[in-house]
Design an enzyme around this catalytic site. Structure first.
Site, PDB file in Angstrom:
ATOM      1  CB  SER A   1      -2.328   8.977   2.870  1.00  0.00           C
ATOM      2  OG  SER A   1      -3.040   7.774   2.989  1.00  0.00           O
TER       3      SER A   1
ATOM      4  CG  LEU B   1       0.822   5.684  -1.904  1.00  0.00           C
ATOM      5  CD1 LEU B   1       1.866   5.788  -3.016  1.00  0.00           C
ATOM      6  CD2 LEU B   1       1.517   5.502  -0.559  1.00  0.00           C
ATOM      7  CG  HIS B   2      -4.840   4.871  -0.266  1.00  0.00           C
ATOM      8  ND1 HIS B   2      -4.058   5.526   0.653  1.00  0.00           N
ATOM      9  CD2 HIS B   2      -5.158   3.668   0.269  1.00  0.00           C
ATOM     10  CE1 HIS B   2      -3.918   4.742   1.709  1.00  0.00           C
ATOM     11  NE2 HIS B   2      -4.569   3.607   1.507  1.00  0.00           N
ATOM     12  CD  GLU B   3      -7.929   8.016  -7.343  1.00  0.00           C
ATOM     13  OE1 GLU B   3      -8.345   7.429  -8.366  1.00  0.00           O
ATOM     14  OE2 GLU B   3      -8.615   8.174  -6.340  1.00  0.00           O
TER      15      GLU B   3
END
Length: 103
Positions: A30, A33-35
């Site tokens: 997660s 993915l956010h990065e």
């Protein structure tokens, strides 16, 4: 639900990971993915989100200690992180973006 279904449960079924390891793997996925989303939005890679996200991993066992769990101190510690952490990341990303784009 995507992370629960496709990362967490899949890693426990297919790779026979224990619940804590599957939780950590899902958390790290997660974060990455956010990065990736932030890198696409700002068109630059600055790992502030990864750094602050990974700093939360040692806090999980720390917050389970009796001094924090179910106590006001644990609640204060959580809200202090929310109130200061999110704006700090916003400022860091905006600063980096403006340095590159010469805002």
């Amino acid at each position: 639900e995507f992370l629960l279904r496709h990362i967490y449960l899949h890693s426990m079924r297919r790779f026979k990971m224990s619940k804590p390891i599957a939780t950590g793997a899902t958390f790290i996925f997660s974060i990455l993915l956010h990065e990736l989303v932030l890198a696409a939005c700002f068109e630059l890679i600055r790992p502030w989100f990864c750094v602050f996200g990974l700093m939360q991993l040692p806090l999980i066992p720390l917050m389970r200690l009796p001094v924090f769990k179910g106590k006001r101190l644990g609640n204060l510690f959580f809200w202090w992180g929310i109130i200061t952490g999110i704006p700090l990341m916003g400022v860091l990303y905006a600063r980096e973006y403006c340095m590159v784009e010469q805002c």
